[in-house]
Enzyme design. Structure first.
Site, PDB file in Angstrom:
ATOM      1  N   ILE A  17       0.813  -1.215   0.000  1.00 35.66           N
ATOM      2  CA  ILE A  17       0.000   0.000   0.000  1.00 35.66           C
ATOM      3  C   ILE A  17       0.850   1.271   0.000  1.00 35.66           C
ATOM      4  CG2 ILE A  17      -0.266   0.525   2.474  1.00 35.66           C
ATOM      5  CD1 ILE A  17      -3.156   0.050  -0.011  1.00 35.66           C
ATOM      6  N   LYS A  19       3.479   1.731   2.631  1.00 31.72           N
ATOM      7  CA  LYS A  19       3.977   2.026   3.968  1.00 31.72           C
ATOM      8  C   LYS A  19       5.467   2.339   3.968  1.00 31.72           C
ATOM      9  CE  LYS A  19       2.879  -1.833   5.922  1.00 31.72           C
ATOM     10  NZ  LYS A  19       2.411  -2.539   4.697  1.00 31.72           N
ATOM     11  N   LYS A  36      11.573  -1.625  11.653  1.00 26.74           N
ATOM     12  CA  LYS A  36      10.548  -2.541  11.142  1.00 26.74           C
ATOM     13  C   LYS A  36      10.688  -3.837  11.931  1.00 26.74           C
ATOM     14  CE  LYS A  36       8.574  -4.610   6.991  1.00 26.74           C
ATOM     15  NZ  LYS A  36       7.356  -3.809   6.767  1.00 26.74           N
ATOM     16  N   SER A  40       9.231  -9.890   6.202  1.00 24.66           N
ATOM     17  CA  SER A  40       8.943 -11.131   5.493  1.00 24.66           C
ATOM     18  C   SER A  40       9.375 -10.977   4.039  1.00 24.66           C
ATOM     19  CB  SER A  40       7.451 -11.459   5.561  1.00 24.66           C
ATOM     20  OG  SER A  40       7.062 -11.812   6.868  1.00 24.66           O
ATOM     21  N   GLY A 107       2.337  -5.704   6.227  1.00 27.09           N
ATOM     22  CA  GLY A 107       1.018  -5.949   5.650  1.00 27.09           C
ATOM     23  C   GLY A 107      -0.052  -5.076   6.267  1.00 27.09           C
TER      24      GLY A 107
END
Length: 209
Positions: A17, A19, A36, A40, A107
């Site tokens: 999106i 971020k 962070k 992943s 996510g």
């Protein structure tokens, strides 16, 4: 201009999106430290590496991830493949010496980090206000308003929504009305580098202005 808390969590309404671009924008404009907690996917440049490269941040402004997982999947699934177990108690806010601390999620909000907890649980544990990143175009109304409801139902303060993508006045106005909080737009960036992100930050469009 957007009012930035000393510490905040950059959450998203979905994966991919924007971020990490928003994190790089904040790092390019603020005296900040970036963290962070969960990464992943390790095949290409990690989000931490991207933010440091684009923002030209010093290594002292970068906190290593608590978990790095090989597969570009939801953290719980990627952790299973790596044979590791992520626990909510694994995460505590790091020490930092800058004015701000920026924590980026993985996510969307309800993405599992293990088989019991989601990113939303992590935000609640860290007790951070949220900057919610969403796409500007079609589909953003439902995703963004549901995300705001999920955060507010946990008592988590959302200080702003930042729409990423081409300007969309109707969506911005609708989210401002139903979300009842400041809505900003990054706009379409012609290039992703420190200078363009500094310009984008200075030109954030808000219904508050």
């Amino acid at each position: 201009m957007i009012e930035i808390p000393k510490q905040f969590f950059i959450a998203g309404t979905d994966t991919g999106i924007g971020k990490t671009i928003v994190s790089a924008m904040m790092m390019s404009n603020l005296d900040a430290t970036y963290w962070k907690p969960i990464q992943s996917g390790l095949e290409d440049e990690t989000d931490t590496q991207f933010v440091q490269r684009i923002s030209e941040a010093d290594e002292s402004q970068i906190i290593p991830e608590r978990w790095t997982l090989a597969a570009p999947m939801s953290p719980h699934a990627s952790a299973d493949l790596d044979g590791v177990s992520i626990k909510l108690d694994d995460f505590e806010l790091p020490e930092y010496s800058t004015r701000h601390l920026i924590v980026e999620g993985a996510g969307g909000l309800i993405v599992p980090i293990n088989w019991q907890h989601t990113v939303l649980d992590l935000i609640e544990k860290l007790k951070l206000p949220v900057l919610l990143v969403a796409r500007s175009g079609l589909g953003t109304l439902n995703h963004t308003l549901l995300s705001l409801n999920a955060l507010r139902n946990r008592g988590i303060y959302v200080f702003a929504v930042l729409l990423n993508g081409p300007y969309h006045n109707s969506n911005r106005e609708t989210l401002r009305h139903f979300g009842d909080l400041p809505i900003y737009e990054v706009g379409q960036l012609p290039k992703i580098d420190k200078k363009s992100l500094q310009t984008a930050f200075s030109q954030l469009v808000s219904l508050e202005s």
